[in-house]
Structure formats: structure tokens, C-alpha cells
Design a protein around this motif. Structure first.
Motif, short mmCIF file in Angstrom:
data_model
loop_
_atom_site.label_atom_id
_atom_site.label_comp_id
_atom_site.label_asym_id
_atom_site.label_seq_id
_atom_site.Cartn_x
_atom_site.Cartn_y
_atom_site.Cartn_z
N GLY A 98 0.83 -1.20 0.00
CA GLY A 98 0.00 0.00 0.00
C GLY A 98 0.85 1.24 0.00
O GLY A 98 2.06 1.19 -0.27
N VAL A 99 0.20 2.35 0.32
CA VAL A 99 0.87 3.65 0.38
C VAL A 99 0.96 4.08 1.83
O VAL A 99 -0.03 4.02 2.57
CB VAL A 99 0.09 4.71 -0.43
N VAL A 100 2.14 4.51 2.23
CA VAL A 100 2.37 4.92 3.62
C VAL A 100 3.33 6.10 3.62
O VAL A 100 4.16 6.23 2.71
CB VAL A 100 2.94 3.75 4.44
N GLN A 101 3.20 6.94 4.62
CA GLN A 101 4.11 8.07 4.75
C GLN A 101 5.45 7.61 5.32
O GLN A 101 5.54 6.61 6.03
CB GLN A 101 3.51 9.14 5.65
N ALA A 102 6.48 8.37 5.01
CA ALA A 102 7.80 8.08 5.56
C ALA A 102 7.72 8.01 7.09
O ALA A 102 7.06 8.83 7.72
CB ALA A 102 8.79 9.15 5.13
N GLY A 103 8.40 7.01 7.63
CA GLY A 103 8.35 6.78 9.07
C GLY A 103 7.27 5.81 9.50
O GLY A 103 7.25 5.37 10.65
N GLY A 104 6.39 5.48 8.59
CA GLY A 104 5.30 4.58 8.91
C GLY A 104 5.69 3.12 8.79
O GLY A 104 6.85 2.77 8.57
N SER A 105 4.68 2.25 8.94
CA SER A 105 4.90 0.80 8.94
C SER A 105 3.90 0.10 8.04
O SER A 105 2.79 0.59 7.82
CB SER A 105 4.74 0.24 10.37
N LEU A 106 4.32 -1.04 7.54
CA LEU A 106 3.46 -1.95 6.80
C LEU A 106 3.86 -3.36 7.14
O LEU A 106 5.03 -3.63 7.47
CB LEU A 106 3.61 -1.74 5.29
N ARG A 107 2.92 -4.26 7.03
CA ARG A 107 3.20 -5.68 7.23
C ARG A 107 2.74 -6.44 5.99
O ARG A 107 1.55 -6.44 5.66
CB ARG A 107 2.47 -6.22 8.45
N LEU A 108 3.69 -7.08 5.34
CA LEU A 108 3.40 -7.89 4.19
C LEU A 108 3.24 -9.34 4.61
O LEU A 108 3.87 -9.79 5.58
CB LEU A 108 4.51 -7.80 3.16
N SER A 109 2.41 -10.07 3.88
CA SER A 109 2.28 -11.50 4.11
C SER A 109 2.41 -12.23 2.79
O SER A 109 2.17 -11.66 1.72
CB SER A 109 0.95 -11.82 4.77
N CYS A 110 2.78 -13.48 2.90
CA CYS A 110 2.93 -14.33 1.71
C CYS A 110 2.40 -15.71 2.06
O CYS A 110 2.98 -16.41 2.91
CB CYS A 110 4.39 -14.40 1.30
N ALA A 111 1.33 -16.09 1.41
CA ALA A 111 0.73 -17.41 1.62
C ALA A 111 1.27 -18.37 0.57
O ALA A 111 1.22 -18.07 -0.63
CB ALA A 111 -0.79 -17.30 1.53
N ALA A 112 1.76 -19.49 1.03
CA ALA A 112 2.38 -20.47 0.14
C ALA A 112 1.56 -21.74 0.07
O ALA A 112 0.97 -22.17 1.06
CB ALA A 112 3.79 -20.79 0.62
N SER A 113 1.54 -22.34 -1.10
CA SER A 113 0.86 -23.61 -1.26
C SER A 113 1.86 -24.75 -1.09
O SER A 113 3.07 -24.56 -1.12
CB SER A 113 0.23 -23.69 -2.65
N GLY A 114 1.35 -25.96 -0.91
CA GLY A 114 2.22 -27.12 -0.88
C GLY A 114 2.54 -27.63 0.50
O GLY A 114 2.42 -26.91 1.50
N ARG A 115 2.95 -28.89 0.55
CA ARG A 115 3.20 -29.56 1.83
C ARG A 115 4.64 -29.44 2.31
O ARG A 115 4.96 -29.92 3.38
CB ARG A 115 2.83 -31.04 1.70
N THR A 116 5.50 -28.82 1.50
CA THR A 116 6.92 -28.77 1.86
C THR A 116 7.34 -27.42 2.41
O THR A 116 8.52 -27.18 2.66
CB THR A 116 7.79 -29.09 0.63
N PHE A 117 6.37 -26.53 2.62
CA PHE A 117 6.70 -25.17 3.07
C PHE A 117 7.56 -25.20 4.32
O PHE A 117 8.53 -24.44 4.43
CB PHE A 117 5.41 -24.40 3.34
N SER A 118 7.24 -26.05 5.27
CA SER A 118 7.93 -26.05 6.56
C SER A 118 9.37 -26.56 6.47
O SER A 118 10.10 -26.49 7.46
CB SER A 118 7.16 -26.89 7.57
N THR A 119 9.79 -27.03 5.32
CA THR A 119 11.16 -27.50 5.15
C THR A 119 12.00 -26.55 4.31
O THR A 119 13.19 -26.80 4.08
CB THR A 119 11.21 -28.88 4.49
N GLU A 120 11.42 -25.46 3.84
CA GLU A 120 12.05 -24.59 2.86
C GLU A 120 12.36 -23.20 3.41
O GLU A 120 11.55 -22.62 4.14
CB GLU A 120 11.15 -24.45 1.64
N ALA A 121 13.51 -22.68 3.02
CA ALA A 121 13.82 -21.29 3.31
C ALA A 121 12.93 -20.40 2.45
O ALA A 121 12.55 -20.76 1.34
CB ALA A 121 15.29 -21.00 3.02
N MET A 122 12.61 -19.22 2.99
CA MET A 122 11.79 -18.25 2.28
C MET A 122 12.49 -16.90 2.29
O MET A 122 13.35 -16.63 3.14
CB MET A 122 10.43 -18.12 2.96
N GLY A 123 12.09 -16.04 1.36
CA GLY A 123 12.73 -14.74 1.32
C GLY A 123 11.82 -13.68 0.73
O GLY A 123 10.75 -13.97 0.19
N TRP A 124 12.26 -12.45 0.89
CA TRP A 124 11.61 -11.30 0.27
C TRP A 124 12.65 -10.56 -0.56
O TRP A 124 13.78 -10.36 -0.12
CB TRP A 124 11.05 -10.35 1.33
#
Length: 123
Positions: free
Chosen positions: A10-36
Motif C-alpha cells: 500500500g501507500v504509507v508516509q515516511a516513518g510509517g509501517s506496513l506488514r506484508l504477508s505471503c501465503a504459500a501452497s504445498g506440503r513442503t513449506f515447513s522445510t524450505e527457506a523463504m525470502g523477500w
């Protein structure tokens, strides 16, 4: 089929905060490294932060250290990026990425990408 779906941009002013999320499919998620990663207009996509399979180890780009925090919930197949003290230079499309490796380091290779979510920080 591997799917990664980002949300929370979204749009936020300098100094503000945002929280991004990423939903993953599949049964192997818990064994895999993730990144942004992020890509600013006219620039290449760059690594922002990564997290290992359990959440016990993270690796941050110098530009976001102390401001951004990555976390994951393996029960929900979701990874989060809490972004605080945002700056105009943080403006970019943010992409979630998935690795076939479990651990995280500067050499971790990522194989799957989401569609991205736009983050705009106004001055």
C-alpha cells in the motif's frame, strides 16, 4: 504447483509501517527457506531478507537491518515481513520467494516467486 500470494502492500508516509504477508501452497513449506526481494522502478530486483525453514535463522540486507523483520508461521504456510521506519527509498514491488533449500545465507538460491505487491512510501 507452487503458488506464492503476497498481500499487505500500500501507500504509507515516511516513518510509517506496513506488514506484508505471503501465503504459500504445498506440503513442503515447513522445510524450505523463504525470502523477500524488491524491485524499484528502473532497477533490478534485489534481495531484502531471508529466513530458514524453522525461523531460527535470518539474513538481512544492510539497507533494511534494524527496520524490517521477517517471520514465518509453518502451521499457516505463511511468511511475513514487518516493515518499520519506512523511507521513500523503500518504494518498490516486493516479491515473496521460495527456496528448495532449508537454510539461509547470502548464497541461498530461490526458485519460485510470487506476483509481487506494491509498496509506496511518500515523503
Amino acid at each position: 504447483q507452487v503458488q506464492l500470494v503476497e498481500a499487505g502492500g500500500g501507500v504509507v508516509q515516511a516513518g510509517g509501517s506496513l506488514r506484508l504477508s505471503c501465503a504459500a501452497s504445498g506440503r513442503t513449506f515447513s522445510t524450505e527457506a523463504m525470502g523477500w526481494f524488491r524491485q524499484a522502478p528502473g532497477k533490478e530486483r534485489v534481495f531484502v531478507v531471508g529466513i530458514n525453514w524453522s525461523g531460527s535463522s535470518t539474513y538481512y540486507a544492510d539497507s533494511v537491518k534494524g527496520r524490517f523483520t521477517i517471520s514465518r508461521d509453518n502451521a499457516e504456510n505463511t511468511v511475513y515481513l514487518q516493515m518499520n521506519s519506512l523511507k521513500p527509498e523503500d518504494t518498490a514491488v516486493y516479491y515473496c520467494a521460495r527456496s528448495s533449500y532449508s537454510n539461509i545465507s547470502s548464497r541461498t538460491r530461490f526458485d519460485y516467486w510470487g506476483q509481487g505487491t506494491q509498496v509506496t512510501v511518500s515523503s
